[in-house]
Scaffold this active site. Structure first.
Site, PDB file in Angstrom:
ATOM      1  N   HIS A 268      13.371  -9.446   6.549  1.00  0.00           N
ATOM      2  CA  HIS A 268      13.260 -10.913   6.693  1.00  0.00           C
ATOM      3  C   HIS A 268      14.483 -11.648   6.119  1.00  0.00           C
ATOM      4  CE1 HIS A 268       9.246 -10.021   8.015  1.00  0.00           C
ATOM      5  NE2 HIS A 268       8.853  -9.643   6.815  1.00  0.00           N
ATOM      6  N   ASP A 319       7.155  -5.485  12.954  1.00  0.00           N
ATOM      7  CA  ASP A 319       6.411  -5.881  11.763  1.00  0.00           C
ATOM      8  C   ASP A 319       4.893  -5.883  11.961  1.00  0.00           C
ATOM      9  OD1 ASP A 319       5.596  -6.943   9.364  1.00  0.00           O
ATOM     10  OD2 ASP A 319       6.948  -8.649   9.365  1.00  0.00           O
TER      11      ASP A 319
HETATM   12  C1  NGQ Z   1       2.952  -6.665   4.707  1.00  0.00           C
HETATM   13  N1  NGQ Z   1       3.772  -8.489   5.990  1.00  0.00           N
HETATM   14  O1  NGQ Z   1       3.267  -5.917   3.783  1.00  0.00           O
HETATM   15  O2  NGQ Z   1       2.265  -6.284   5.645  1.00  0.00           O
HETATM   16  C2  NGQ Z   1       3.430  -8.078   4.668  1.00  0.00           C
HETATM   17  C3  NGQ Z   1       2.364  -8.968   4.094  1.00  0.00           C
HETATM   18  C4  NGQ Z   1       3.021  -9.189   1.699  1.00  0.00           C
HETATM   19  C5  NGQ Z   1       4.730  -9.394   6.145  1.00  0.00           C
HETATM   20  N2  NGQ Z   1       5.343  -9.815   5.102  1.00  0.00           N
HETATM   21  C6  NGQ Z   1       2.034  -8.675   2.683  1.00  0.00           C
HETATM   22  N3  NGQ Z   1       5.034  -9.837   7.329  1.00  0.00           N
HETATM   23  O3  NGQ Z   1       4.167  -9.473   2.030  1.00  0.00           O
HETATM   24  O4  NGQ Z   1       2.640  -9.284   0.536  1.00  0.00           O
HETATM   25 ZN    ZN Z   2       6.527  -6.212   6.673  1.00  0.00          ZN
END
Ligand code: NGQ
Ligand code: ZN
Length: 452
Positions: A268, A319
């Site tokens: 990101h 993602d």
């Molecule tokens: C994840 N997903 O690890 O799946 C994360 C969400 C987080 C994204 N950041 C959870 N898109 O970042 O704590």
């Molecule tokens: Zn992620």
């Protein structure tokens, strides 16, 4: 050995005509332009290299489209995350295998021939540890093997609920390991992918929220020279919380405390100052952009034009896998920039340069670097990961060269894909993976149980 012949193919040196490609043992052995097709050559019109989805959480494909009603008066990344955790908590290893298999089938049908699986769903539903720490990683490897996609497994280290070593919350219980448990997971994960052709491994400290500085320093050597991926600066609240904890912003903290180099990929990196952006670009690390998910979750818009001007490298990832496709990610990346800059062809390489081609070249190189692929593209020594486009598709009619890529990305989307070879095996034909039917059945049965 197999021999393919393409009327037109995108080689590292550019478009070439009448290209013969010889494949042996899953890799490209020879590439010869300007030769007539020989008897026994499989003939196709338009060939491109497959791309990597450098960032995937496979299990999230199971909830695609299920989080599109507003939960409360406000709906944000953080409320989505709670929904996602509830979904994760319900899944068995068999569910994960079924969901990942369909996902990888869809990735291949949409032009991705390698996946960087940022894998953090490690433990049983109650948080207890499986006898084999790589039980879940093994299901990912099984899905990669069945589908044929190249796997870069990135076991994720996750220990805390927020900055400053805060205790994890109960919804995170399936993700949590101590440093010693993570070392055991890495050993078991190496074994789980050991026999899988074309697979490799790296590590994924989840984020500066989930990993304390001392833990980060301890686990980095476990990558053993492989890739290191970390989520960074995706949400404004994350930047604010990082500032409150350390006085520094996430990317700034990483630049000053982590050995960022070409092995690293910052996922990101949406929110950066100009100074962070140019220092990040100088490290040679890759920005792992996930434009469809970043739009879906309301993250913000990555400063892509400025990052490219600073010499930065990027690759693309799917993602959350809410929508899966090379064309979708690259189009969303460019369209985000158009909306922000109120201009067209923002990421084009310059006057008269195709935007699609520019995006494609960056994503190919960045994806290869971030997943530690030394050779990539239609060139001897690379894995035979090849995508052909359907020359009869209306959005490709009358086009040649880079205009074919623009037609695919901006007009046709995934429906332009004809055949896909992964590691030399033709897994997609006429736009359909050979396991499409069985993968859908397995996925649908699992999801029907999970949403019941
Ligand atoms: C994840 N997903 O690890 O799946 C994360 C969400 C987080 C994204 N950041 C959870 N898109 O970042 O704590
Ligand atoms: Zn992620």
């Amino acid at each position: 050995m197999s021999r393919l012949h393409f009327a037109s193919a995108l080689l590292p040196s550019g478009w070439a005509n009448d290209v013969q490609v010889v494949i042996t043992a899953g890799a490209i052995a020879e590439v010869t332009p300007d030769v007539a097709p020989a008897a026994g050559d499989q003939r196709h019109a338009i060939a491109l290299p497959g791309l990597a989805s450098l960032h995937s959480h496979a299990f999230q494909r199971g909830m695609a489209g299920l989080a599109e009603l507003r939960c409360d008066s406000t709906d944000t990344f953080w409320t989505w995350r709670e929904t996602m955790y509830r979904f994760a908590l319900a899944m068995t290893p068999d569910d994960v295998a079924a969901v990942a298999t369909l996902l990888y089938v869809e990735m291949l049908e949409h032009g991705f021939t390698r996946v960087g699986e940022f894998h953090y769903l490690h433990h049983d539903r109650d948080g207890s540890h499986y006898a084999d720490p790589a039980e879940m990683a093994g299901r990912i490897a099984q899905a990669a093997e069945a589908s044929g996609i190249g796997l870069t497994l990135l076991p994720s280290f996750y220990a805390h609920g927020s900055f400053g070593g805060a205790a994890p919350h109960d919804g995170q219980r399936r993700f949590i390991n101590s440093v010693d448990q993570f070392a055991a997971l890495m050993t078991a994960s190496r074994k789980a992918i050991g026999a899988l052709p074309g697979a490799n491994i790296g590590i994924a400290p989840h984020s500066l929220r989930a990993v304390a500085p001392g833990e980060l320093a301890t686990i980095i050597p476990l990558a053993d020279g492989g890739p290191v991926h970390i989520h960074a600066a995706e949400q404004v609240k994350e930047v604010e919380d990082c500032l409150a904890w350390s006085g520094q912003r996430p990317v700034q903290w990483l630049l000053e405390h982590a050995p960022l180099d070409q092995r690293w990929c910052l996922i990101h990196a949406t929110h950066m100052t100009d100074a962070e952006l140019s220092r990040f670009a100088e490290t040679g690390a890759v920005a792992g952009l996930c434009p469809v998910t970043e739009a879906s979750l309301g993250d913000g818009i990555f400063p892509a034009r400025e990052f490219l001007d600073a010499g930065g490298m990027f690759g693309i990832g799917t993602d959350s896998n809410v929508l899966v496709g090379v064309a979708d990610e690259l189009r969303q990346l460019e369209y985000g920039q158009r909306l922000k800059h109120r201009a067209r062809n923002v990421l084009s390489g310059g006057a008269r340069h195709s935007t699609g081609r520019t995006l494609f070249d960056h994503a190919l190189a960045g994806g290869a670097q971030a997943l530690a692929q030394s050779a990539v593209g239609l060139t001897p020594g690379a894995r035979a990961d090849i995508v052909t486009l359907d020359a009869t598709h209306p959005s490709l009619a009358g086009r040649r060269g880079d205009a074919l890529i623009d037609g695919w990305i901006f007009a046709a989307g995934g429906s332009a894909i004809d055949c896909v070879w992964a590691g030399g095996n033709k897994v997609v034909e006429g736009g359909q993976h050979r396991l499409r039917q069985s993968a859908r059945e397995g996925f649908n049965a699992a999801i029907r149980r999970l949403v019941a």
